[in-house]
Design an enzyme around this catalytic site. Structure first.
Site, PDB file in Angstrom:
ATOM      1  N   ASN A 117     106.760  63.576 -55.758  1.00  0.00           N
ATOM      2  CA  ASN A 117     105.390  63.990 -56.066  1.00  0.00           C
ATOM      3  C   ASN A 117     104.827  63.183 -57.233  1.00  0.00           C
ATOM      4  O   ASN A 117     105.472  63.051 -58.264  1.00  0.00           O
ATOM      5  CB  ASN A 117     105.379  65.482 -56.401  1.00  0.00           C
ATOM      6  CG  ASN A 117     103.981  66.062 -56.407  1.00  0.00           C
ATOM      7  OD1 ASN A 117     103.037  65.458 -55.906  1.00  0.00           O
ATOM      8  ND2 ASN A 117     103.839  67.245 -56.983  1.00  0.00           N
ATOM      9  N   TRP A 118     103.619  62.621 -57.047  1.00  0.00           N
ATOM     10  CA  TRP A 118     102.920  61.795 -58.034  1.00  0.00           C
ATOM     11  C   TRP A 118     103.595  60.432 -58.248  1.00  0.00           C
ATOM     12  O   TRP A 118     103.217  59.705 -59.164  1.00  0.00           O
ATOM     13  CB  TRP A 118     102.811  62.497 -59.402  1.00  0.00           C
ATOM     14  CG  TRP A 118     102.159  63.827 -59.383  1.00  0.00           C
ATOM     15  CD1 TRP A 118     102.771  65.040 -59.435  1.00  0.00           C
ATOM     16  CD2 TRP A 118     100.755  64.100 -59.302  1.00  0.00           C
ATOM     17  NE1 TRP A 118     101.842  66.053 -59.396  1.00  0.00           N
ATOM     18  CE2 TRP A 118     100.597  65.510 -59.324  1.00  0.00           C
ATOM     19  CE3 TRP A 118      99.615  63.297 -59.236  1.00  0.00           C
ATOM     20  CZ2 TRP A 118      99.358  66.123 -59.268  1.00  0.00           C
ATOM     21  CZ3 TRP A 118      98.364  63.920 -59.188  1.00  0.00           C
ATOM     22  CH2 TRP A 118      98.252  65.312 -59.199  1.00  0.00           C
ATOM     23  N   PHE A 178      95.952  61.687 -50.940  1.00  0.00           N
ATOM     24  CA  PHE A 178      96.802  62.838 -51.195  1.00  0.00           C
ATOM     25  C   PHE A 178      97.401  62.877 -52.594  1.00  0.00           C
ATOM     26  O   PHE A 178      97.999  63.878 -52.984  1.00  0.00           O
ATOM     27  CB  PHE A 178      97.908  62.976 -50.142  1.00  0.00           C
ATOM     28  CG  PHE A 178      99.000  61.944 -50.171  1.00  0.00           C
ATOM     29  CD1 PHE A 178     100.159  62.149 -50.906  1.00  0.00           C
ATOM     30  CD2 PHE A 178      98.893  60.785 -49.418  1.00  0.00           C
ATOM     31  CE1 PHE A 178     101.188  61.216 -50.899  1.00  0.00           C
ATOM     32  CE2 PHE A 178      99.919  59.846 -49.402  1.00  0.00           C
ATOM     33  CZ  PHE A 178     101.069  60.059 -50.145  1.00  0.00           C
ATOM     34  N   ASP A 179      97.233  61.836 -53.406  1.00  0.00           N
ATOM     35  CA  ASP A 179      97.886  61.873 -54.715  1.00  0.00           C
ATOM     36  C   ASP A 179      97.334  60.791 -55.625  1.00  0.00           C
ATOM     37  O   ASP A 179      96.578  59.904 -55.206  1.00  0.00           O
ATOM     38  CB  ASP A 179      99.397  61.669 -54.542  1.00  0.00           C
ATOM     39  CG  ASP A 179     100.224  62.551 -55.465  1.00  0.00           C
ATOM     40  OD1 ASP A 179      99.663  63.053 -56.446  1.00  0.00           O
ATOM     41  OD2 ASP A 179     101.414  62.743 -55.191  1.00  0.00           O
ATOM     42  N   GLY A 204      91.437  68.325 -55.904  1.00  0.00           N
ATOM     43  CA  GLY A 204      90.262  68.685 -55.110  1.00  0.00           C
ATOM     44  C   GLY A 204      89.912  67.584 -54.128  1.00  0.00           C
ATOM     45  O   GLY A 204      89.343  67.827 -53.063  1.00  0.00           O
ATOM     46  N   ASN A 205      90.256  66.322 -54.499  1.00  0.00           N
ATOM     47  CA  ASN A 205      90.082  65.202 -53.578  1.00  0.00           C
ATOM     48  C   ASN A 205      91.147  65.174 -52.493  1.00  0.00           C
ATOM     49  O   ASN A 205      91.027  64.410 -51.527  1.00  0.00           O
ATOM     50  CB  ASN A 205      90.134  63.866 -54.322  1.00  0.00           C
ATOM     51  CG  ASN A 205      88.796  63.398 -54.825  1.00  0.00           C
ATOM     52  OD1 ASN A 205      88.599  63.220 -56.018  1.00  0.00           O
ATOM     53  ND2 ASN A 205      87.857  63.205 -53.912  1.00  0.00           N
ATOM     54  N   SER A 206      92.205  65.959 -52.645  1.00  0.00           N
ATOM     55  CA  SER A 206      93.271  65.973 -51.639  1.00  0.00           C
ATOM     56  C   SER A 206      92.680  66.222 -50.255  1.00  0.00           C
ATOM     57  O   SER A 206      91.959  67.195 -50.044  1.00  0.00           O
ATOM     58  CB  SER A 206      94.285  67.070 -51.954  1.00  0.00           C
ATOM     59  OG  SER A 206      94.986  66.775 -53.132  1.00  0.00           O
ATOM     60  N   ASN A 208     103.599  71.722 -58.675  1.00  0.00           N
ATOM     61  CA  ASN A 208     102.638  70.625 -58.675  1.00  0.00           C
ATOM     62  C   ASN A 208     101.900  70.564 -60.008  1.00  0.00           C
ATOM     63  O   ASN A 208     101.751  69.495 -60.618  1.00  0.00           O
ATOM     64  CB  ASN A 208     101.652  70.800 -57.527  1.00  0.00           C
ATOM     65  CG  ASN A 208     100.749  69.590 -57.358  1.00  0.00           C
ATOM     66  OD1 ASN A 208     101.214  68.479 -57.159  1.00  0.00           O
ATOM     67  ND2 ASN A 208      99.449  69.817 -57.450  1.00  0.00           N
ATOM     68  N   ASP A 263     101.547  63.116 -45.343  1.00  0.00           N
ATOM     69  CA  ASP A 263     100.813  64.271 -45.878  1.00  0.00           C
ATOM     70  C   ASP A 263      99.486  64.454 -45.135  1.00  0.00           C
ATOM     71  O   ASP A 263      98.411  64.129 -45.650  1.00  0.00           O
ATOM     72  CB  ASP A 263     100.582  64.078 -47.371  1.00  0.00           C
ATOM     73  CG  ASP A 263     100.192  65.364 -48.077  1.00  0.00           C
ATOM     74  OD1 ASP A 263      99.895  66.345 -47.382  1.00  0.00           O
ATOM     75  OD2 ASP A 263     100.188  65.385 -49.313  1.00  0.00           O
ATOM     76  N   HIS A 296      99.460  69.297 -47.541  1.00  0.00           N
ATOM     77  CA  HIS A 296      99.525  70.224 -48.671  1.00  0.00           C
ATOM     78  C   HIS A 296      98.234  71.019 -48.851  1.00  0.00           C
ATOM     79  O   HIS A 296      98.236  72.065 -49.493  1.00  0.00           O
ATOM     80  CB  HIS A 296      99.963  69.517 -49.959  1.00  0.00           C
ATOM     81  CG  HIS A 296      98.929  68.708 -50.667  1.00  0.00           C
ATOM     82  ND1 HIS A 296      98.841  67.346 -50.555  1.00  0.00           N
ATOM     83  CD2 HIS A 296      97.967  69.070 -51.551  1.00  0.00           C
ATOM     84  CE1 HIS A 296      97.872  66.901 -51.333  1.00  0.00           C
ATOM     85  NE2 HIS A 296      97.322  67.932 -51.948  1.00  0.00           N
TER      86      HIS A 296
END
Length: 714
Positions: free
Chosen positions: A209-210, A666-667, A648-650, A324, A218, A81
């Protein structure tokens, strides 16, 4: 001033171990975290060591997320993503890399990741003394801010003028208690190497997602290129793969529940030191408006592109981002209500007020803070409906409207005296806007673009008395038909669908823009005074409230004497914690690792649970290679661990106690969506894709074993 700062730092480190597992720590704080006791098997200097190669040098900021070097040839590992926008920009209906995935079997076949840059940390330096010395004696807050911006620009310009690929930024910590200069090397030639198909990279889509359990692959591989002399530059066929000083190695042992993990990455923003006023504003005003707004735009995009694959591709990046954010905001609303977050904030502030009033000294220093913050929120509430719409004209009213806004922004700021211009306005900013437009126009889909503007104008029409944008009355005429007629005619007679024409507008004055008599430029001319008034109000709000928040942090230090790590602000941070499941509700326990079996169980053959046939076959034949977990006897896909991350950590690398890569963040989990506001030790978890699934998909599904070989994986 030095003595004051020293006492602040001393107090900070005395209590730092008390809440170390919570927090996104600056790299220069990690040697105070008792990481050996937590199980770290390497020294902190192997993670961060100013002037020496360390793990932090292998972690880069990329495409709104994070990535890491995993080979000596500039190979980057990040999330699917995070690479999503690059794939979308590089795709068309005939070559849909977003849906089908992409693999370059040779370096010469790698394709550009349009608009992507990688930032590598070169230096971080505390410049608090320099900033405080420059503003000593300045009491006016706006003048103080201008001076801080001026000194910061002088420092960063000096660095950037010396090195063509340097990016320097002075960043405030703790709302201005501390200032740090960050210097980065910027790599501007990023290329796509391998990305799995959407049915792996986004398996489960927005439904999953989440959420946990998760079965999403991912991840994507990209590569950074530089000139032959090592300088970061734009794409050029003569460029060569970047040779990082250090790259991350893949873990040799499988992870197990309880194992230590740590993450280095670039978290975007958190709001953990805000007052109840900010929390209530977001819960009642900001989040609900955004959720409804994003839902409406997504539905509009789906309706207009239902039978148009090209249209679907062009709106894909916007709708994914909005979906998202929408789910993120809804999770925050649910979390705040469930935990009675605002009520608990108010109770905390009542205790704080009791302490403030306990002595004449503390009352004099801090007694005004909460009341003055509350007054500032009353100011912005008066025009909140209008201001929401003005914000949409700058981002969510179509590409042509965006272009008109940028043209007037540049012209208007250029015409002001230098000391009155918006912070950061410079020729470089103009160049960045012009360069960015090529990607904006790459996504231009006229039916959707027109519908976005119609939608916004209809919302202008509904504004309450006292918040009307009267300069647009010539369009509205109190009927929906007049709006649709205006937009149809405007798009017929406007030239703002032409990228070269738009870029040329950036050299014109505001009077020259008006003289063009372009209907969308005329609309923006009528709007711009309102937009500028709104920006000035927000600047005033920000200047006052940020200073009050800094005073609030001062008070919390004096009252509690506890550690306050800085809120996230897109600067590089460190966090750590064990692999661990959690209990989302009574009588339910979530195991911390998912496997390929879960992909098969969820598979329906229909998006977003449309697992590729080849992947199902690999499972059915147990063709796992070396990537099966010895205990689970299946390929692990994702795992939970107690690390403190945010947007931002993704794409951040997850490492084990030996500093080896075990996964990619990723989440976060839905139950802890208010983590930007508060950390919950029991329930907050990071969700990461297991490095074994990354390597399994790359080798077994994509037949790209050469990537593993480059990474040094046998």
């Amino acid at each position: 001033m030095k003595t004051r700062l020293l006492s602040f730092v001393t107090l900070f480190f005395l209590a730092i171990s008390a809440m170390a597992q919570e927090g996104m720590w600056l790299l220069n704080q990690i040697d105070q975290l008792n990481l050996k006791d937590a199980g770290l098997e390497i020294s902190t200097t192997q993670i961060y060591s100013p002037g020496n190669p360390a793990i932090s040098n292998a972690v880069v900021q990329l495409g709104g997320g994070t990535a890491s070097f995993v080979s000596p040839e500039g190979l980057l590992l990040t999330n699917h993503h995070v690479a999503y926008t690059a794939l979308q920009r590089a795709s068309d209906v005939q070559s849909n890399y977003l849906t089908d995935g992409f693999l370059a079997r040779e370096k010469s076949k790698e394709i550009k990741a349009p608009g992507y840059e990688a930032r590598i940390l070169v230096e971080m330096k505390d410049v608090t003394d320099i900033i405080f010395k420059a503003v000593k004696g300045i009491d006016d807050l706006e003048e103080r801010d201008r001076k801080i911006n001026e000194i910061s620009e002088e420092m960063t310009k000096e660095i950037e003028d010396k090195t063509s690929d340097a990016d320097a930024r002075v960043v405030a910590m703790y709302n201005g208690k501390q200032y740090i200069l960050f210097v980065y090397k910027v790599l501007k030639d990023i290329r796509i190497v391998y990305s799995p198909p959407l049915s792996i990279g986004n398996y489960g889509g927005e439904i999953d997602n989440w959420m946990w359990p998760r079965h999403t692959g991912d991840f994507s591989f990209l590569r950074a290129y530089v000139t032959p002399d090592g300088t970061g530059s734009e794409y050029n066929e003569e460029n060569v793969p970047y040779k990082p000083e250090i790259w991350l190695k893949v873990a040799q042992k499988p992870i197990e529940p309880g194992d230590l993990t740590f993450v280095v990455g670039f978290p975007g923003s958190t709001t953990r030191y805000r007052t109840s006023n900010s929390a209530a504003w977001n819960l009642i005003e900001n989040y609900p408006f955004s959720i409804d707004n994003f839902s409406s735009i997504i539905a509009l995009a789906e309706e207009l592109t239902m039978d148009d694959p090209d249209g679907q591709l062009k709106v894909a990046n916007l709708t994914k981002g909005l979906a998202n954010a929408k789910k993120n905001y809804q999770g925050k609303v649910d979390g705040m209500i469930k935990t009675k977050y605002v009520e608990r904030k108010i109770k905390f502030e009542q205790e704080f007020t009791t302490w403030v009033n306990s002595t004449p000294e503390t009352k004099k220093k801090y007694g005004h803070i909460l009341g003055q913050i509350q007054e500032q929120y009353k100011v912005i509430k008066k025009t909140k409906d209008r201001d929401n719409i003005l914000g949409m004209f700058q981002r969510l009213s179509g590409t042509r409207t965006d272009a008109a806004f940028y043209a007037f922004l540049i012209a208007t700021e250029r015409e002001k005296p230098e000391d009155e211009r918006m912070p950061g306005f410079s020729p470089r900013l103009i160049d960045n806007l012009a360069n960015g437009l090529q990607y904006t126009y790459n996504d231009y889909y006229e039916p959707f673009d027109k519908a976005m503007l119609v939608r916004t104008l209809k919302q202008v029409q509904k504004l309450p008395a006292g918040q009307r944008i009267e300069s647009l009355d010539y369009i509205l005429n109190q009927s929906d038909e007049s709006i649709e007629f205006f937009v149809d005619e405007a798009y017929k007679n406007s030239k703002l669908d032409n990228l070269e024409y738009v870029v040329a507008l950036f050299d014109k004055s505001s009077e020259e823009l008006k003289a063009l008599n372009d209907p969308i430029l005329n609309m923006m001319s009528n709007l711009y005074l309102y937009i500028e008034e709104n920006r000035e109000m927000n600047n005033s709000f920000g200047t006052i409230v940020i200073d009050l928040r800094k005073q609030y942090i001062d008070a919390l230090y004096e009252w509690k004497g506890s550690t306050l790590y800085p809120d996230a602000n897109s600067t590089i941070r460190f966090t750590y914690g064990p692999v661990k499941g959690y209990t989302p509700q009574d009588a339910v326990w979530y195991e911390p690792i998912t496997t390929l079996k879960g992909v098969v169980e969820k598979n329906t053959g229909i998006m977003p649970f449309n697992a590729p046939e080849k992947l199902i076959k690999l499972y059915e034949t147990r063709n796992f290679g070396q990537w099966a977990d010895p205990e689970l006897k299946d390929v692990p896909i994702a795992f939970l661990h107690r690390c403190d991350i945010t947007g931002g950590n993704s794409g951040s690398p997850v490492m084990n106690a030996r500093g080896e890569v075990i996964g990619v963040c990723f989440d976060g989990n839905y139950e802890a969506m208010i983590s930007d506001w508060q950390y919950d030790y029991e329930i907050q978890r990071t969700i990461s894709v297991d490095i074994r699934y990354v390597l399994f998909i790359t080798e077994k599904f994509a037949d790209a074993g050469f990537i593993l070989k480059e990474m040094g994986v046998n």
